[in-house]
Design an enzyme around this catalytic site. Sequence first.
Site, mmCIF file in Angstrom:
data_model
loop_
_atom_site.group_PDB
_atom_site.id
_atom_site.type_symbol
_atom_site.label_atom_id
_atom_site.label_comp_id
_atom_site.label_asym_id
_atom_site.label_seq_id
_atom_site.Cartn_x
_atom_site.Cartn_y
_atom_site.Cartn_z
ATOM 1 N N TYR A 241 0.856 -1.241 -0.252
ATOM 2 C CA TYR A 241 -0.276 0.173 0.046
ATOM 3 C C TYR A 241 1.151 1.010 0.117
ATOM 4 O O TYR A 241 1.719 1.421 0.837
ATOM 5 C CB TYR A 241 -0.921 -0.033 1.249
ATOM 6 C CG TYR A 241 -1.814 1.562 1.706
ATOM 7 C CD1 TYR A 241 -1.780 1.983 2.342
ATOM 8 C CD2 TYR A 241 -3.149 1.503 0.305
ATOM 9 C CE1 TYR A 241 -2.347 2.982 2.435
ATOM 10 C CE2 TYR A 241 -3.223 2.347 1.250
ATOM 11 C CZ TYR A 241 -3.336 3.302 1.868
ATOM 12 O OH TYR A 241 -4.207 4.541 1.601
ATOM 13 N N ASP B 117 9.093 2.300 -0.592
ATOM 14 C CA ASP B 117 8.287 3.354 0.204
ATOM 15 C C ASP B 117 8.816 3.011 2.058
ATOM 16 O O ASP B 117 8.019 1.887 2.040
ATOM 17 C CB ASP B 117 7.047 2.800 -0.237
ATOM 18 C CG ASP B 117 5.813 3.856 0.542
ATOM 19 O OD1 ASP B 117 4.744 3.253 -0.123
ATOM 20 O OD2 ASP B 117 6.588 4.126 1.279
ATOM 21 N N LYS C 23 5.100 9.255 8.670
ATOM 22 C CA LYS C 23 4.877 8.601 9.914
ATOM 23 C C LYS C 23 5.743 8.496 10.802
ATOM 24 O O LYS C 23 5.933 10.329 11.408
ATOM 25 C CB LYS C 23 5.172 7.023 9.970
ATOM 26 C CG LYS C 23 3.679 6.713 9.165
ATOM 27 C CD LYS C 23 3.466 5.112 8.607
ATOM 28 C CE LYS C 23 2.642 4.482 7.880
ATOM 29 N NZ LYS C 23 1.192 4.791 8.033
#
Length: 424
Positions: free
Chosen positions: A142, A237, A265
Amino acid sequence: MTISDKLFERAKEVLPGGVNSPVRAFRSVGGSPRFIARAKGCTLTDVDGNSYIDYIGSWGPMILGHAHLEVIQAVQRAAMLGTSYGAPCPAEVQLAELIVERMPSVEKIRFVNSGSEATMSAIRLARAATGRNVILKFNGCYHGHADYFLIQAGSGVATLGLPDSPGVTEGSARDTRSVEYNSLDEVKAVFDAEGANVAAVIVEPVAGNMGVVPPEDGFLMGLRKLCDKHEALLIFDEVMTGFRVDAGGAQQLYGIKPDMTTLGKIIGGGLPVGAYGGSDELMKMIAPEGNVYQAGTLSGNPLAMAAGLKTLQLLEDYIYQNLEESSAKLTAGLKSAAESAGIQVVVQRVGSMLTLFFTDRPVRNMQDAKASDHKRFAHLFNGMIDEGVHLPPSGYEAWFISAAHDEGTIEKTVETAEKVLKGM
Ligand code: KE4
């Protein structure tokens, strides 16, 4: 009805599904989400006063634990000086310098406001730099919710069992290829068929959105070599793995140098942030230095920069050593709890992110993740939350351990898991 239940009913009147991000809605585990009043360390406390040992960790950012005093004080100090300027501020330079120092493959970086923005921008840059259109991703990975990523995506897309998303047009999906994670053969097949058109391979160097699936030996190096051979860019990623699995991210852990890295994050310490970076040569193509356009009202926001800077400054080596110990202890405890309950599980972990799968074989890719027993996971989830342990509400997510999860917390988690598993 609990206060959470009442709030959820109100929320469903004004927010789609009552939430601002789908996986929070408990759709795959049943029941209603707990509305959180406050968090401290490794504990969440909901609006009804129930406390939980937290393994969501805000989906990754809270590696130091919630409401870390020094992080909060840094944000408070910044807020007193204003919340956003729309002009450069010192903190964005300091945070950029710290990331560049800790991630050698990143010579220049651009801050944005989410991981999705980071990956979208990285793809735009890769397409501009190569003059090619095709992007290759992996089933179950994702990379945020840009149209061309919502093909065989993980996280909430997998949790809700959405094959792909309506609203994604033929045109925007046309240039996306998605193959099984850990399958270099499938990657080779795409390159053999259309290598000259592949702009980039984007990969979670440790997959965390189909549950935690580590790269098998040679997988990441294989991607590196295939990208070099076909002059495509390799994008790591690291929105989830960055400063999570190692002080220098997965790229340091596995010793592979990507062409671009996306982050989020942890680098925002719990405030909205994302970033993408790479070589000076690549990044100088980004406006205003170059003509690849990308912009953002709140990019480099002083509060997010303050939280991220303080978080990274506090992430010293001993923290990673402690996280490794506590995460390994939790993993061993979960395995033995399942064994004593006579239930077959696989617990897959890299650093302080792990997933427990109800299956009898290693989970190598999304097919394996789907084949694990998600009904049993829902049973475990509900048993644990009733006992005061809040797992992420999906079998396709990572459990995050923080520096605030001490020995007693790990022991209580294992005891609770044993009790719940024995009752299954
Ligand atoms: P955001 O746009 O959610 O900040 O980042 C998107 C993203 C990009 N890349 C990776 C590897 C990611 O894990 C994410 C977001 N992770 C999910 C958790 N699995 C966010 C949680 C959610 O969607 O509610």
